[in-house]
Design a protein around this motif. Structure first.
Motif, PDB file in Angstrom:
ATOM      1  N   ALA A  95       0.832  -1.206   0.000  1.00 25.47           N
ATOM      2  CA  ALA A  95       0.000   0.000   0.000  1.00 25.47           C
ATOM      3  C   ALA A  95       0.864   1.254   0.000  1.00 25.47           C
ATOM      4  CB  ALA A  95      -0.927  -0.009   1.218  1.00 25.47           C
ATOM      5  N   LEU A 154      -7.390   3.870  -0.331  1.00 28.67           N
ATOM      6  CA  LEU A 154      -6.763   3.201   0.805  1.00 28.67           C
ATOM      7  C   LEU A 154      -7.734   2.977   1.968  1.00 28.67           C
ATOM      8  CD1 LEU A 154      -3.257   4.935   0.873  1.00 28.67           C
ATOM      9  CD2 LEU A 154      -3.763   2.573   0.216  1.00 28.67           C
ATOM     10  N   TYR A 205      -3.459   1.885  -9.173  1.00 29.57           N
ATOM     11  CA  TYR A 205      -4.174   0.952  -8.288  1.00 29.57           C
ATOM     12  C   TYR A 205      -4.424  -0.379  -8.994  1.00 29.57           C
ATOM     13  CZ  TYR A 205      -7.635  -0.628  -4.870  1.00 29.57           C
ATOM     14  OH  TYR A 205      -8.322  -1.338  -3.915  1.00 29.57           O
ATOM     15  N   PRO A 210      -2.633  -2.834  -4.284  1.00 28.89           N
ATOM     16  CA  PRO A 210      -1.965  -2.697  -2.986  1.00 28.89           C
ATOM     17  C   PRO A 210      -2.533  -3.562  -1.876  1.00 28.89           C
ATOM     18  CG  PRO A 210      -3.322  -0.777  -3.460  1.00 28.89           C
ATOM     19  CD  PRO A 210      -3.251  -1.565  -4.721  1.00 28.89           C
ATOM     20  N   PHE A 211      -3.761  -4.085  -2.043  1.00 31.10           N
ATOM     21  CA  PHE A 211      -4.332  -4.899  -0.980  1.00 31.10           C
ATOM     22  C   PHE A 211      -4.450  -6.366  -1.365  1.00 31.10           C
ATOM     23  CE2 PHE A 211      -5.903  -0.659   0.152  1.00 31.10           C
ATOM     24  CZ  PHE A 211      -5.423  -0.602   1.444  1.00 31.10           C
TER      25      PHE A 211
END
Length: 228
Positions: A95, A154, A205, A210-211
């Motif tokens: 992230a 985020l 993204y 990122p997750f």
């Protein structure tokens, strides 16, 4: 890179929506505006709109615009972004890397676009601030949009997503509007900044995910079942 975008977009309807409406459509609009900027014509509505805003401005609006020029610029967003990235590094490094790529990448892209288009700034009245560099696209609009969109993504899995969305949108609109009030940008500069910053962050993204979990590429359900 494009294969990774297609793969990410095919993983969920939300990702496909991000690709079509959040990346491709904004870039098409920016391309349309940029083509006219390179040919050096002026959109006929821009100067009258700026003059109308200037005619209805007040000392309070001018002072708020000057404040937003500082808060929405690199001098504030850059160190704040560095602190957020540092905090994310200890929580989830993927992230943190996304946030750095989103915000720093938008700033670098803005500099390249200014060099490529080299549009002169408006000179319709004596300005309250002195700005150097080219006008297209608006750096303040692009930085603030990239910063806000990255933060919204985020926190989207948390209860903070709607406050972040509402406050972030209001902040970005206010920063862009302040550039028009101060007479340092044309409306299409601001629009292109918003759209390019948003498209850059959403593209980052989709590429960096990122997750995504470390194994198997699935989203960690314990963290959030509501990935945008």
């Amino acid at each position: 890179m494009f294969s990774r975008l297609r793969t990410a977009a095919s993983s969920s309807p939300a990702a496909l929506l991000r690709l079509l409406l959040g990346i491709l459509l904004p870039l098409l609009i920016v391309g349309f505006i940029g083509e006219d900027v390179l040919e050096h014509p002026r959109f006929t509505f821009e100067s009258p709109l700026l003059l109308a805003l200037h005619a209805h401005s007040t000392p309070l609006i001018d002072q708020l615009s000057l404040l937003l020029a500082t808060v929405g610029g690199v001098a504030v967003i850059a160190p704040l972004s560095a602190l957020i990235a540092l905090g994310l590094w200890f929580y989830r490094r993927q992230a943190a890397l996304f946030f750095v790529a989103a915000v720093l990448g938008a700033a670098l892209l803005n500099g390249l676009m200014k060099l490529a288009f080299h549009r002169p700034r408006p000179a319709l009245w004596p300005r309250l601030v002195t700005e150097g560099g080219a006008s297209f696209p608006s750096g303040h609009s692009m930085y603030s949009a990239a910063f806000v969109v990255a933060l919204i993504l985020l926190v989207w899995r948390t209860r903070w997503r709607w406050p972040a969305l509402v406050l972030g949108l209001a902040f970005t609109l206010a920063v862009g509007g302040s550039r028009l009030v101060l007479g340092v940008h044309y409306p299409t500069d601001v629009l292109a900044g918003w759209l390019t910053g948003t498209a850059w962050v959403l593209g980052s993204y989709n590429l960096l995910r990122p997750f995504s979990a470390l194994k198997g590429g699935r989203e960690p359900q314990a963290v959030s079942p509501n990935l945008p």
